[in-house]
Design a protein around this motif. Structure first.
Motif, PDB file in Angstrom:
ATOM      1  N   MET A   1       0.838  -1.190   0.000  1.00  0.00           N
ATOM      2  CA  MET A   1       0.000   0.000   0.000  1.00  0.00           C
ATOM      3  C   MET A   1       0.872   1.238   0.000  1.00  0.00           C
ATOM      4  SD  MET A   1      -3.034   0.652  -0.142  1.00  0.00           S
ATOM      5  CE  MET A   1      -3.511   2.243  -0.582  1.00  0.00           C
ATOM      6  N   VAL A   2       0.658   2.159  -0.915  1.00  0.00           N
ATOM      7  CA  VAL A   2       1.436   3.391  -0.965  1.00  0.00           C
ATOM      8  C   VAL A   2       0.820   4.414  -0.024  1.00  0.00           C
ATOM      9  CG1 VAL A   2       2.153   5.301  -2.423  1.00  0.00           C
ATOM     10  CG2 VAL A   2       2.184   2.991  -3.325  1.00  0.00           C
ATOM     11  N   VAL A   3       1.603   4.952   0.894  1.00  0.00           N
ATOM     12  CA  VAL A   3       1.146   6.028   1.759  1.00  0.00           C
ATOM     13  C   VAL A   3       1.969   7.258   1.438  1.00  0.00           C
ATOM     14  CG1 VAL A   3       0.855   6.804   4.127  1.00  0.00           C
ATOM     15  CG2 VAL A   3       0.495   4.403   3.561  1.00  0.00           C
ATOM     16  N   ASP A   4       1.323   8.297   0.960  1.00  0.00           N
ATOM     17  CA  ASP A   4       2.011   9.497   0.521  1.00  0.00           C
ATOM     18  C   ASP A   4       2.315  10.390   1.711  1.00  0.00           C
ATOM     19  OD1 ASP A   4       2.514  12.131  -0.735  1.00  0.00           O
ATOM     20  OD2 ASP A   4       1.906  11.073  -2.558  1.00  0.00           O
ATOM     21  N   THR A   5       3.521  10.941   1.754  1.00  0.00           N
ATOM     22  CA  THR A   5       3.857  11.838   2.851  1.00  0.00           C
ATOM     23  C   THR A   5       3.059  13.124   2.798  1.00  0.00           C
ATOM     24  OG1 THR A   5       5.666  12.742   1.520  1.00  0.00           O
ATOM     25  CG2 THR A   5       6.210  10.949   3.021  1.00  0.00           C
ATOM     26  N   PHE A   6       2.469  13.453   1.645  1.00  0.00           N
ATOM     27  CA  PHE A   6       1.613  14.633   1.540  1.00  0.00           C
ATOM     28  C   PHE A   6       0.499  14.586   2.576  1.00  0.00           C
ATOM     29  CE2 PHE A   6      -2.029  16.946  -0.104  1.00  0.00           C
ATOM     30  CZ  PHE A   6      -1.484  18.119  -0.564  1.00  0.00           C
ATOM     31  N   PHE A  40      -6.268  16.288  -5.811  1.00  0.00           N
ATOM     32  CA  PHE A  40      -6.669  14.906  -6.037  1.00  0.00           C
ATOM     33  C   PHE A  40      -7.409  14.403  -4.799  1.00  0.00           C
ATOM     34  CE2 PHE A  40      -2.747  15.483  -8.527  1.00  0.00           C
ATOM     35  CZ  PHE A  40      -3.237  15.204  -9.793  1.00  0.00           C
ATOM     36  N   GLY A  41      -8.645  13.951  -5.008  1.00  0.00           N
ATOM     37  CA  GLY A  41      -9.438  13.512  -3.876  1.00  0.00           C
ATOM     38  C   GLY A  41     -10.395  12.402  -4.244  1.00  0.00           C
ATOM     39  N   VAL A  42     -11.367  12.179  -3.361  1.00  0.00           N
ATOM     40  CA  VAL A  42     -12.323  11.096  -3.568  1.00  0.00           C
ATOM     41  C   VAL A  42     -13.674  11.508  -2.993  1.00  0.00           C
ATOM     42  CG1 VAL A  42     -11.848   9.883  -1.397  1.00  0.00           C
ATOM     43  CG2 VAL A  42     -12.616   8.580  -3.384  1.00  0.00           C
ATOM     44  N   ASN A  43     -14.730  11.032  -3.603  1.00  0.00           N
ATOM     45  CA  ASN A  43     -16.071  11.208  -3.075  1.00  0.00           C
ATOM     46  C   ASN A  43     -16.274  10.181  -1.955  1.00  0.00           C
ATOM     47  OD1 ASN A  43     -17.574  13.146  -5.119  1.00  0.00           O
ATOM     48  ND2 ASN A  43     -16.254  11.796  -6.329  1.00  0.00           N
ATOM     49  N   TYR A  44     -16.588  10.673  -0.758  1.00  0.00           N
ATOM     50  CA  TYR A  44     -16.638   9.806   0.415  1.00  0.00           C
ATOM     51  C   TYR A  44     -17.973   9.079   0.518  1.00  0.00           C
ATOM     52  CZ  TYR A  44     -16.998   8.364   5.307  1.00  0.00           C
ATOM     53  OH  TYR A  44     -17.197   7.633   6.456  1.00  0.00           O
ATOM     54  N   GLY A  71      -4.501   8.174   3.860  1.00  0.00           N
ATOM     55  CA  GLY A  71      -3.341   7.312   3.695  1.00  0.00           C
ATOM     56  C   GLY A  71      -2.976   7.051   2.250  1.00  0.00           C
ATOM     57  N   LEU A  72      -3.903   7.298   1.330  1.00  0.00           N
ATOM     58  CA  LEU A  72      -3.595   7.161  -0.097  1.00  0.00           C
ATOM     59  C   LEU A  72      -2.864   8.377  -0.653  1.00  0.00           C
ATOM     60  CD1 LEU A  72      -6.957   5.665  -1.456  1.00  0.00           C
ATOM     61  CD2 LEU A  72      -4.865   4.438  -0.845  1.00  0.00           C
ATOM     62  N   GLY A  73      -2.710   9.416   0.177  1.00  0.00           N
ATOM     63  CA  GLY A  73      -2.079  10.633  -0.320  1.00  0.00           C
ATOM     64  C   GLY A  73      -3.048  11.589  -0.983  1.00  0.00           C
ATOM     65  N   LEU A  74      -4.348  11.340  -0.845  1.00  0.00           N
ATOM     66  CA  LEU A  74      -5.340  12.252  -1.404  1.00  0.00           C
ATOM     67  C   LEU A  74      -5.485  13.463  -0.492  1.00  0.00           C
ATOM     68  CD1 LEU A  74      -7.957   9.593  -2.553  1.00  0.00           C
ATOM     69  CD2 LEU A  74      -6.081  10.628  -3.877  1.00  0.00           C
ATOM     70  N   ARG A 353     -10.510  -2.945   2.967  1.00  0.00           N
ATOM     71  CA  ARG A 353      -9.213  -3.263   2.373  1.00  0.00           C
ATOM     72  C   ARG A 353      -9.026  -2.505   1.069  1.00  0.00           C
ATOM     73  NH1 ARG A 353      -9.832  -9.749   2.834  1.00  0.00           N
ATOM     74  NH2 ARG A 353     -11.700  -9.104   1.695  1.00  0.00           N
ATOM     75  N   PRO A 354      -7.835  -1.927   0.865  1.00  0.00           N
ATOM     76  CA  PRO A 354      -7.584  -1.218  -0.393  1.00  0.00           C
ATOM     77  C   PRO A 354      -7.533  -2.189  -1.565  1.00  0.00           C
ATOM     78  CG  PRO A 354      -5.576  -1.356   0.913  1.00  0.00           C
ATOM     79  CD  PRO A 354      -6.682  -1.866   1.782  1.00  0.00           C
ATOM     80  N   LYS A 355      -8.107  -1.787  -2.679  1.00  0.00           N
ATOM     81  CA  LYS A 355      -8.123  -2.593  -3.893  1.00  0.00           C
ATOM     82  C   LYS A 355      -6.941  -2.191  -4.788  1.00  0.00           C
ATOM     83  CE  LYS A 355     -12.364  -2.520  -5.611  1.00  0.00           C
ATOM     84  NZ  LYS A 355     -13.724  -1.952  -5.892  1.00  0.00           N
ATOM     85  N   PRO A 356      -6.609  -2.974  -5.797  1.00  0.00           N
ATOM     86  CA  PRO A 356      -5.508  -2.602  -6.691  1.00  0.00           C
ATOM     87  C   PRO A 356      -5.671  -1.215  -7.302  1.00  0.00           C
ATOM     88  CG  PRO A 356      -6.062  -4.898  -7.022  1.00  0.00           C
ATOM     89  CD  PRO A 356      -7.095  -4.357  -6.073  1.00  0.00           C
ATOM     90  N   ILE A 357      -6.900  -0.803  -7.558  1.00  0.00           N
ATOM     91  CA  ILE A 357      -7.102   0.525  -8.130  1.00  0.00           C
ATOM     92  C   ILE A 357      -6.674   1.620  -7.151  1.00  0.00           C
ATOM     93  CG2 ILE A 357      -9.518   0.727  -7.374  1.00  0.00           C
ATOM     94  CD1 ILE A 357     -10.095   2.196  -9.980  1.00  0.00           C
ATOM     95  N   ALA A 358      -6.788   1.363  -5.849  1.00  0.00           N
ATOM     96  CA  ALA A 358      -6.353   2.344  -4.857  1.00  0.00           C
ATOM     97  C   ALA A 358      -4.854   2.567  -4.940  1.00  0.00           C
ATOM     98  CB  ALA A 358      -6.752   1.884  -3.453  1.00  0.00           C
ATOM     99  N   GLU A 359      -4.109   1.470  -5.058  1.00  0.00           N
ATOM    100  CA  GLU A 359      -2.657   1.596  -5.169  1.00  0.00           C
ATOM    101  C   GLU A 359      -2.279   2.315  -6.455  1.00  0.00           C
ATOM    102  OE1 GLU A 359       1.490  -0.462  -4.276  1.00  0.00           O
ATOM    103  OE2 GLU A 359      -0.379  -1.176  -3.398  1.00  0.00           O
TER     104      GLU A 359
END
Length: 440
Positions: A1-6, A40-44, A71-74, A353-359
């Motif tokens: 899982m990639v966690v962006d420092t942003f 860059f974000g997501v609809n919750y 945690g995805l860096g969004l 759980r994060p899916k491949p698309i999340a990564e």
């Protein structure tokens, strides 16, 4: 899982109460601020109980969802309450429901996320949510009845005043894809204009001097639907920026061309350029506010590459404000009667759980932040000549859509210009257009 420092930096800043102020639409204009960072974000979508979770709002569960998103860096979320719970009577806005929404906004800020709030829901994921005072024997057309319009304006003012001044608040949107409600609420384009103008003014009044974006949204019929009463002009000229929701199922795009086709990979980019053509201000920002990978239109195996292509191609558009993915969490299959595609749209599955698309999305966002793309030169424009009754030429399957996509697949970077502006030298120069081509 990639966690962006942003995201970690944003959480620290939020904890110190010093979240950086967001640029106004004017500051976001590319010619004035060429290094404006893309958002860059997501609809919750809440993991537990979907939006029915508002009936028994659980801050701990919401915070866990928001921490996972961060945690995805969004950097932001778009959030939705339900209209019947906020305003169960035409003259009553429930303080407890407004407080729930404000609490969610604060939780997002603590997680390092900025927040756009949609006010009138309205419509979400194939379900319509009407307060009872608009239904049955009390039926009121939500777009044309003066009392219904006044009630919605009062709701938006109340939300604006409750949320104003929060440093992590991006702004207030009228509601989610309100044009989904036209089937049961007949309306003309002029009546839509009055409705939008009234509600946008109410939202601005609510936010007051604290400012923030004031916007509205519509699903793709506003751009592609012949004689649809929500018009491209309304989307591209009202509010502080233009929002687009380029879905691959509109016009059966993914099935028509294939999930790995250029037409699908460049759809959000095309939607951004189409929106720019309808704006009177050449520098008006465009927000790709909803895009996603619905199965079976986009098979799960293709979803990561689709996300990478969608975000990278859109990021090459001058004047792009940002991209907000739909959506954060899959709908749990214990909930009945959703269209099949709604169960698989999340970056996280229904267990969290994060899916491949999340990564894939996290890595793409991290790459674009590390090396921000320069806007692509679009000095050649294809002329779009259509009327309200022939708007579908610009949608999937339409002659104009296919001409633009052919040019893009051949390596071009075409802009879109309306036929009425094709000979306007000053306007073309403002957009950097040097050559105008009429599709054959």
């Amino acid at each position: 899982m990639v966690v962006d420092t942003f995201a970690a930096d944003k959480r620290q800043t939020a904890a110190e109460g010093q979240t950086a102020a967001q640029p106004s639409p004017e500051q976001a204009r590319p010619e004035e601020d060429p290094i404006h960072p893309l958002r860059f974000g997501v609809n919750y979508t809440p993991r537990h109980g979907w939006f029915h979770s508002w009936h028994d709002f659980d801050p701990a569960r919401a915070r866990a969802d928001l921490d996972a998103i961060a945690g995805l860096g969004l950097d932001h979320v778009r959030v939705f309450h339900l209209w019947p719970l906020l305003q169960p009577n035409r003259t009553l806005v429930r303080t407890a429901a407004v407080d729930q929404l404000a609490h969610l906004v604060d939780l997002a800020g603590e997680a390092g996320l900025d927040v756009m709030v949609d006010g009138v829901q309205g419509h979400l994921s194939s379900f319509d949510f009407y307060p009872e005072w608009t239904r049955s024997g009390h039926h009121r057309n939500v777009f044309t009845d003066p009392e219904a319009i006044d009630a919605q304006a009062a709701l938006l003012r109340t939300l604006g005043r409750a949320l104003a001044g929060r440093p992590h608040l991006l702004g207030l949107q009228l509601g989610n894809e309100l044009n989904n409600l036209v089937e049961h609420n007949p309306v003309t384009p002029d009546e839509v204009d009055h409705y939008l103008d009234t509600l946008l003014a109410a939202a601005r009044d609510g936010l007051g001097e604290s400012g923030g974006l004031v916007t509205h949204s519509a699903y793709d019929a506003a751009w592609y639907g012949d004689d649809h009463p929500f018009t491209p002009q309304a989307s591209a000229r009202k509010g502080d920026l233009t929002t687009v929701h380029p879905w691959v199922f509109s016009g059966d795009c993914a099935r028509r061309y294939g999930p790995r086709s250029p037409q699908v990979g460049h759809l959000a980019e095309y939607g951004t350029e189409l929106a720019k053509a309808y704006a009177t201000d050449p520098a008006r920002p465009v927000w790709v506010q909803e895009t996603g990978a619905p199965e079976p239109h986009i098979p799960a195996a293709d979803a990561p590459d689709f996300a990478r292509a969608t975000v990278r191609n859109a990021a090459g558009c001058a004047g792009l404000w940002g991209v907000t993915w739909w959506c954060s969490h899959d709908v749990d299959r214990s909930l009945a009667d959703f269209p099949e595609l709604e169960y698989t749209l999340g970056l996280f599955d229904s267990t969290g759980r994060p899916k491949p698309i999340a990564e894939a999305l996290a890595e793409t966002v991290a790459d674009l932040r590390a090396a921000p793309p320069a806007p692509e030169t679009r000095d050649t424009a294809l002329v779009l000549d259509c009327t309200p009754g022939t708007r579908s030429v610009s949608g999937p399957g339409g002659a104009y859509f296919e001409a633009w996509m052919r040019a893009r697949a051949d390596g071009g970077r075409p802009a879109v210009v309306l036929a009425g502006r094709a000979d306007d030298a000053e306007y073309l120069a403002a957009r950097g257009i040097k050559e105008v081509v009429r599709p054959s």
